[in-house]
Design a protein around this motif. Structure first.
Motif, PDB file in Angstrom:
ATOM      1  N   ILE A  49       8.919  20.659  76.425  1.00 49.41           N
ATOM      2  CA  ILE A  49      10.301  20.614  75.938  1.00 49.41           C
ATOM      3  C   ILE A  49      10.389  21.485  74.693  1.00 49.41           C
ATOM      4  O   ILE A  49       9.602  21.311  73.755  1.00 49.41           O
ATOM      5  CB  ILE A  49      10.738  19.174  75.619  1.00 49.41           C
ATOM      6  N   ILE A  50      11.309  22.417  74.698  1.00 49.14           N
ATOM      7  CA  ILE A  50      11.525  23.288  73.535  1.00 49.14           C
ATOM      8  C   ILE A  50      12.594  22.640  72.657  1.00 49.14           C
ATOM      9  O   ILE A  50      13.708  22.379  73.108  1.00 49.14           O
ATOM     10  CB  ILE A  50      11.983  24.689  73.965  1.00 49.14           C
ATOM     11  N   GLU A  51      12.241  22.353  71.414  1.00 49.76           N
ATOM     12  CA  GLU A  51      13.161  21.680  70.511  1.00 49.76           C
ATOM     13  C   GLU A  51      13.480  22.552  69.306  1.00 49.76           C
ATOM     14  O   GLU A  51      12.778  23.526  69.012  1.00 49.76           O
ATOM     15  CB  GLU A  51      12.552  20.360  70.028  1.00 49.76           C
ATOM     16  N   GLU A  52      14.513  22.163  68.603  1.00 45.63           N
ATOM     17  CA  GLU A  52      14.902  22.840  67.364  1.00 45.63           C
ATOM     18  C   GLU A  52      13.767  22.754  66.347  1.00 45.63           C
ATOM     19  O   GLU A  52      13.135  21.708  66.190  1.00 45.63           O
ATOM     20  CB  GLU A  52      16.156  22.167  66.795  1.00 45.63           C
ATOM     21  N   LYS A  76      16.042  13.718  59.604  1.00 41.12           N
ATOM     22  CA  LYS A  76      16.026  13.822  61.060  1.00 41.12           C
ATOM     23  C   LYS A  76      14.792  13.095  61.601  1.00 41.12           C
ATOM     24  O   LYS A  76      13.736  13.102  60.968  1.00 41.12           O
ATOM     25  CB  LYS A  76      15.963  15.288  61.513  1.00 41.12           C
ATOM     26  N   ILE A 108      11.672  12.881  63.809  1.00 41.26           N
ATOM     27  CA  ILE A 108      10.728  13.721  64.531  1.00 41.26           C
ATOM     28  C   ILE A 108      10.112  12.941  65.682  1.00 41.26           C
ATOM     29  O   ILE A 108       9.947  13.441  66.791  1.00 41.26           O
ATOM     30  CB  ILE A 108       9.601  14.222  63.600  1.00 41.26           C
ATOM     31  N   GLU A 109       9.747  11.691  65.412  1.00 44.90           N
ATOM     32  CA  GLU A 109       9.103  10.883  66.449  1.00 44.90           C
ATOM     33  C   GLU A 109       9.258   9.401  66.142  1.00 44.90           C
ATOM     34  O   GLU A 109       9.477   9.000  64.994  1.00 44.90           O
ATOM     35  CB  GLU A 109       7.615  11.218  66.557  1.00 44.90           C
TER      36      GLU A 109
END
Length: 257
Positions: A21-24, A118, A120-121
């Protein structure tokens, strides 16, 4: 490109690397917030800051964590209030809305970006090595908190914390997180695997022929407390100076902003 090649072509993660998955890309100080929750009430623990990269200055590959400090110098009461209202409570509410209430320790891996905190996980467990600097600051008996969590009575318990700071520095095997040797003797520990004025957490060791030996990538977590973060860091590094195994690698800048 190099990472995708390693994951998808070289298969460094096996079949789990068949899909990515490509994320910001996010940048900013990282914050680890662990929280007790009984599915209804959520009580954040004191903050900590993890250091993921293997080398000083946050260079080199990511690891499971090369050291931590608590409290996190970037996490103030204003940020905490925002996270409680916009991240922590909504997470508990969303899980309940999906009929998936969670009891236990919920881990929020946050990044303080220019656009605010934000996520992250998430982890559904205590973090490593965050736990090593959080639980030493806990004054309330952990078993009382566990029982309140099981019985869904967290709202009736007061959780108290020590004002002292805490620091943990990981001693890793040479070559970690790549290939590394095992079975190397560790000196500087007593028969209980401890050393003076510090707490030694064993991450990757074995006890063979009456001696402790390396048996993993992250071998020991050297933890110390202090009235300030700077004092806790000094105490941890002072403890490290008495412990040795061949190829021992650790970061020299844990706690540096």
């Amino acid at each position: 490109i190099h990472a995708i090649t390693s994951i998808m072509e070289d298969k460094i993660f096996g079949e789990s690397g068949n899909r990515v998955i490509i994320e910001e890309f996010l940048s900013g100080p990282e914050v680890s917030i662990l929280a007790f929750t009984d599915g209804k009430t959520i009580i954040p623990m004191v903050s900590s800051m993890d250091h993921k990269r293997v080398n000083d200055g946050d260079f080199g590959p990511n690891t499971g964590g090369m050291g931590t400090i608590s409290p996190n110098p970037y996490y103030d009461e204003t940020i905490n209030k925002y996270c409680v209202e916009n991240i922590f409570l909504p997470t508990i509410k969303a899980m309940n809305n999906e009929q998936r209430p969670f009891k236990g320790c919920l881990y929020f891996g946050l990044m303080l970006t220019k656009n605010g905190p934000k996520v992250i996980e998430y982890n559904a467990r205590f973090g490593d090595p965050e736990t090593q600097v959080i639980l030493p600051r806990l004054k309330t008996p952990l078993i009382d908190i566990i029982e309140a969590t099981i019985e869904e009575k967290l709202d009736s318990i007061e959780i108290k914390w020590d004002n002292n700071a805490c620091a943990c520095v990981i001693l890793a095997s040479g070559g970690y997180p790549g290939t590394y040797r095992k079975g190397l003797p560790i000196t500087g520990l007593d028969q209980n695997g401890q050393a003076p004025n510090i707490t030694v957490y064993h991450s990757g060791t074995s006890y063979v022929n009456n001696e402790f030996q390396t048996n993993g990538g992250r071998v020991l977590g050297i933890t110390a407390t202090g009235k300030t973060i700077e004092e806790a860091i000094r105490n941890a590094y002072s403890g490290i100076s008495k412990i040795y195994f061949e190829g021992c690698h650790y970061r020299k800048d844990i706690g540096n902003k």
